[in-house]
Design an enzyme around this catalytic site. Structure first.
Site: not given
Ligand SMILES: Cc1cc2nc3c(=O)[nH]c(=O)nc-3n(C[C@H](O)[C@H](O)[C@H](O)COP(=O)(O)OP(=O)(O)OC[C@H]3O[C@@H](n4cnc5c(N)ncnc54)[C@H](O)[C@@H]3O)c2cc1C
Length: 419
Positions: A128, A233, A310
């Site tokens: 991120r 992942y 969001d």
């Protein structure tokens, strides 16, 4: 293409702060997260100026990594970030679903080159901080106003009035609430609040050498079992994981993140495959993320105020789509604003809302449905789920194939919502 930013006055200072109270801006974006920054860059690509107001004193992304699918990466590439992000990302070689305790592969689909060819853009596992860093470096400091926490927004005769916690005010012709799941901007539109899903997650990034039992570390994998699942992942030389549990039943904390009892995560996965146990115990247990979703809103906009990401449609993370839908929102909103021109701003916001609601609602619903089936005990329901997972590639095509820019120009290439 218009630069409507020049029509309403003042820009930010070189130090990234707006110094005077009562400042006027054209487009104020509240929130410098993935959505706010992507929108700012997309608007700039159309020649439109915006100001980004972020509550944090510095941009810091918490929560490990994020998976960017083709529907998000194609947009980030068009913003000129493709090469940089590709360098910092890892493309999973395949998608695997496993029995969490025995480790058997119950469904598998190729990714890597095959995925990119199929959907026209890559799938990236990325820190991120790397994504946030690339977006904010591309945007620059001049129009990014840090330490500006919005307290309230109200409609005013020619736009909206923003009041910040530091006592300053800004008048904006258009306000975009990209301020996340607990959006302050949303309060001006609706009393809806996020709903706790009854599931919570723990996250971590583990060096590859700490998981010697992990088969195929370069694959994106779901390990499924009764009451829990683990998704992971690769990012760099490490594996990013999200472990999800069917508890607590109720969420009482005021925010979305709380400390959990030491050893709680390991206890929840007792008896699971050694690779799962190695992964979740290789790093100190993280805080616990409550997984929340926002009920479908009746409206995303009112007058000059509109929601994005969001703030408008927070969803469960089981299709890895929250950020990707947010990136799609940004591309569509920027294009609607650009095509409408400065005199038709209100129509642009309504058009964006119309273009985005059905699709994001469908992805929200799909993520919710998936939550229920990932935690099944062995039995007929789990066997039926496994059979469905083997056809997943086709069933989820509508999510990954989608090209947000095409929806605005009216192309029929993309399937807008779940078939
Ligand atoms: C466990 C978990 C895993 C996930 N994994 C994935 C994944 O793999 N792929 C994916 O696509 N999505 C994933 N998501 C979802 C994704 O993180 C979000 O959908 C995405 O970050 C939303 O972006 P946003 O810009 O709308 O909001 P945010 O990222 O929440 O950004 C909001 C910004 O607004 C700022 N802000 C808030 N309030 C104010 C205020 N009052 N004034 C000023 N600024 C304010 C915040 O500081 C923040 O910078 C995951 C989510 C969770 C919980």
């Amino acid at each position: 293409m218009t630069n409507s930013g020049t029509s309403v006055g003042r820009t930010g200072g070189r130090d990234g702060t707006l110094s005077s109270a009562g400042t006027e801006v054209d487009i104020a974006i509240i929130g410098g997260g993935i959505g706010g920054l992507t929108l700012a860059l997309a608007l700039r690509q159309h020649g439109i100026t915006a100001e980004v107001f972020e509550q944090a004193d510095e941009l810091r992304e918490v929560g490990a990594a994020v998976a960017i699918a083709a529907n998000g990466s194609r947009i980030l590439r068009r913003l000129g970030l493709g090469d940089e992000l590709a360098q910092g990302a890892v493309e999973p070689t395949r998608l695997q679903y496993r029995h969490g305790l025995r480790g058997l592969v119950v469904a598998e689909h190729p990714m890597g080159e095959t995925y990119t060819r199929r959907f026209g853009a890559p799938f990236w596992g990325i820190h991120r901080a790397v994504l946030q860093g690339s977006l904010s470096a591309a945007w620059g400091a001049e129009r990014l106003h840090l330490g500006r926490c919005l307290a309230e927004v109200t409609e005013a005769p020619t736009g909206a009035r923003l009041e910040f916690r530091d006592g300053t005010t800004v008048r904006a012709r258009t306000v975009v609430g990209a301020d996340g799941i607990r959006s302050v901007v949303r309060r001006a539109l609706t009393a809806s609040t996020p709903v706790y899903s009854g599931t919570s997650g723990f996250r971590g990034i583990v060096p590859l050498r700490a998981v010697p039992s992990l088969p195929d570390p370069a694959a994106l994998q779901f390990w499924m079992g009764p009451g829990a699942h683990l998704l992971h992942y690769q990012v760099g030389n490490a594996v990013n994981f999200l472990a999800v549990l069917d508890n607590p039943k109720r969420w009482t904390a005021p925010g979305g993140l709380v400390e959990a009892a030491p050893g709680e995560l390991a206890a929840a996965f007792a008896g699971w495959h050694p690779a799962v146990l190695e992964m979740i115990t290789a790093v100190p247990q993280s805080a616990r993320w409550g997984l929340f979703t926002l009920p479908p809103l009746h409206r995303w906009s009112s007058g000059p105020i509109v929601l994005l990401g969001d703030a408008a449609h927070a969803m469960l993370p089981h299709h890895g789509q929250g950020a990707n839908q947010t990136i799609e929102d940004a591309a569509v909103l920027a294009r609607c604003i650009a095509e409408a021109g400065p005199t038709q701003r209100a129509q642009a916001l309504r058009r964006y809302e119309r273009l985005r609601r059905a699709r994001t609602r469908a992805v929200q619903r799909a993520s919710w449905d998936t939550s229920a089936v990932l935690h099944l005990p062995d039995g007929p329901a789990a066997a039926a789920r496994d059979a469905q997972l083997r056809g997943l590639n086709e069933r989820l095509r509508w999510i990954h194939d989608y090209d947000a820019d095409f929806t605005v120009v009216g192309s029929t290439r993309a399937t807008a919502v779940r078939p």
